[in-house]
Write a protein that holds these residues in place. Structure first.
Motif, short mmCIF file in Angstrom:
data_model
loop_
_atom_site.label_atom_id
_atom_site.label_comp_id
_atom_site.label_asym_id
_atom_site.label_seq_id
_atom_site.Cartn_x
_atom_site.Cartn_y
_atom_site.Cartn_z
N PRO A 83 -48.89 -20.08 -11.60
CA PRO A 83 -49.76 -19.09 -11.49
C PRO A 83 -51.19 -19.85 -10.80
O PRO A 83 -51.61 -20.98 -10.87
N LEU A 84 -51.53 -18.84 -9.72
CA LEU A 84 -52.62 -19.40 -9.09
C LEU A 84 -54.08 -18.63 -9.55
O LEU A 84 -53.62 -17.83 -10.18
N GLU A 85 -55.06 -19.01 -9.00
CA GLU A 85 -56.20 -18.22 -9.19
C GLU A 85 -55.97 -16.78 -8.97
O GLU A 85 -55.52 -16.48 -7.92
N GLY A 86 -56.58 -15.84 -9.72
CA GLY A 86 -56.45 -14.54 -9.83
C GLY A 86 -55.37 -13.74 -10.48
O GLY A 86 -55.10 -12.77 -10.67
N ALA A 87 -54.20 -15.02 -11.06
CA ALA A 87 -53.18 -14.39 -11.67
C ALA A 87 -53.60 -14.10 -13.00
O ALA A 87 -54.62 -14.47 -13.64
N ASN A 88 -52.59 -13.18 -13.61
CA ASN A 88 -52.79 -12.91 -15.06
C ASN A 88 -51.58 -13.36 -15.94
O ASN A 88 -51.07 -12.47 -16.37
N PRO A 89 -51.25 -14.75 -15.78
CA PRO A 89 -49.74 -15.10 -16.37
C PRO A 89 -49.66 -15.08 -17.88
O PRO A 89 -50.65 -15.13 -18.81
N THR A 90 -48.40 -14.24 -18.20
CA THR A 90 -48.01 -13.98 -19.70
C THR A 90 -47.72 -15.37 -20.05
O THR A 90 -47.72 -15.66 -21.45
N LEU A 91 -47.24 -16.26 -19.55
CA LEU A 91 -46.80 -17.66 -19.85
C LEU A 91 -47.22 -18.71 -18.91
O LEU A 91 -47.41 -18.54 -17.51
N GLY A 92 -48.00 -19.84 -19.45
CA GLY A 92 -48.42 -20.80 -18.85
C GLY A 92 -49.95 -20.56 -18.51
O GLY A 92 -50.41 -19.39 -18.63
N GLY A 93 -50.57 -21.56 -17.47
CA GLY A 93 -51.91 -21.02 -17.24
C GLY A 93 -51.91 -21.39 -15.68
O GLY A 93 -51.21 -22.07 -15.17
N ILE A 94 -53.29 -21.05 -15.19
CA ILE A 94 -53.60 -21.39 -13.70
C ILE A 94 -53.21 -22.92 -13.40
O ILE A 94 -53.76 -23.75 -14.17
N GLY A 95 -52.61 -22.81 -12.15
CA GLY A 95 -52.22 -24.30 -11.79
C GLY A 95 -51.07 -24.91 -12.57
O GLY A 95 -50.70 -26.15 -12.01
N GLU A 96 -50.43 -24.48 -13.56
CA GLU A 96 -49.47 -25.25 -14.32
C GLU A 96 -48.07 -24.59 -13.85
O GLU A 96 -47.95 -23.41 -13.56
N LEU A 97 -47.35 -25.64 -13.53
CA LEU A 97 -45.85 -25.08 -13.03
C LEU A 97 -45.31 -24.71 -14.47
O LEU A 97 -44.96 -25.72 -15.58
N VAL A 98 -44.48 -23.62 -14.70
CA VAL A 98 -43.85 -23.15 -15.48
C VAL A 98 -42.36 -22.98 -15.15
O VAL A 98 -42.18 -22.58 -13.99
N ARG A 99 -41.48 -23.24 -16.10
CA ARG A 99 -40.06 -23.08 -16.05
C ARG A 99 -39.68 -22.28 -17.24
O ARG A 99 -40.04 -22.52 -18.45
N ALA A 100 -39.07 -21.04 -17.11
CA ALA A 100 -38.73 -20.14 -18.00
C ALA A 100 -37.46 -19.53 -18.04
O ALA A 100 -36.73 -19.45 -16.88
N PRO A 101 -36.52 -19.40 -19.02
CA PRO A 101 -35.16 -18.71 -19.02
C PRO A 101 -35.46 -17.42 -18.43
O PRO A 101 -36.39 -16.66 -18.65
N SER A 102 -34.33 -16.97 -17.70
CA SER A 102 -34.46 -15.72 -17.07
C SER A 102 -32.92 -15.30 -16.99
O SER A 102 -32.04 -15.78 -16.92
N ALA B 292 -25.36 -14.02 -16.13
CA ALA B 292 -25.52 -15.34 -16.92
C ALA B 292 -26.83 -15.62 -16.79
O ALA B 292 -27.82 -15.65 -15.92
N PRO B 293 -27.36 -16.38 -18.04
CA PRO B 293 -28.92 -17.23 -18.08
C PRO B 293 -29.12 -17.89 -16.99
O PRO B 293 -28.10 -18.57 -16.60
N ALA B 294 -30.11 -18.01 -16.40
CA ALA B 294 -30.72 -18.88 -15.24
C ALA B 294 -32.12 -19.42 -15.77
O ALA B 294 -32.66 -19.19 -16.89
N THR B 295 -32.79 -20.03 -14.89
CA THR B 295 -34.20 -20.49 -14.87
C THR B 295 -34.89 -19.96 -13.88
O THR B 295 -34.56 -20.29 -12.77
N GLU B 296 -35.95 -19.50 -14.17
CA GLU B 296 -37.13 -19.40 -12.87
C GLU B 296 -38.34 -20.22 -13.04
O GLU B 296 -38.41 -20.52 -14.11
N GLN B 297 -39.01 -20.51 -12.00
CA GLN B 297 -40.09 -21.34 -12.10
C GLN B 297 -41.54 -20.65 -11.26
O GLN B 297 -40.92 -19.91 -10.28
#
Length: 114
Positions: free
Chosen positions: A52-71, A44-49
């Motif tokens: 991303p820190l410096e050096g990350a290449n996030p698909t979603l969100g930006g560096i330093g931003e807390l992201v919550r996404a369906p999973s 069943a669907p869940a949420t991940e959080q």
């Protein structure tokens, strides 16, 4: 009853990428269990959080931003074979997952033989 030693692989995937990851895994390995192939479980669907820190290449969100996404959790089992596991993780999951660091977990367990 005979128990088989297996790796249980779990990966959290955004819902819109679940089929892409499963197809990628099945292109590398048939996930055969007894007389069945492409055996996997989709939870069943869940949420991940993540943040991303410096050096990350996030698909979603930006560096330093807390992201919550369906999973969705996708799981499958294979016989314990380290080379097979490495191929599945690298070529099956990571190559088809949208995150640069997907949440992949591997447990050693047993399951009843067919």
């Amino acid at each position: 009853m005979r128990l088989l030693p297996v790796y249980r692989v779990s990966v959290y995937v955004p819902p819109e990428h679940v089929q892409r990851v499963i197809d990628g895994v099945c292109a590398v390995d048939d996930l055969r269990i007894g007389a069945y192939a492409h055996a996997a479980w989709i939870s069943a669907p869940a949420t991940e959080q993540f943040r991303p820190l410096e050096g990350a290449n996030p698909t979603l969100g930006g560096i330093g931003e807390l992201v919550r996404a369906p999973s969705v959790r996708v799981e499958f089992c294979i016989p314990r074979d380290a080379a097979r596991l490495a191929r599945l993780v690298e070529s099956g999951i990571r190559a088809h997952h949208p995150w640069d660091v997907p949440a992949i977990f591997v447990d050693e367990t047993t399951m009843p033989a067919a």
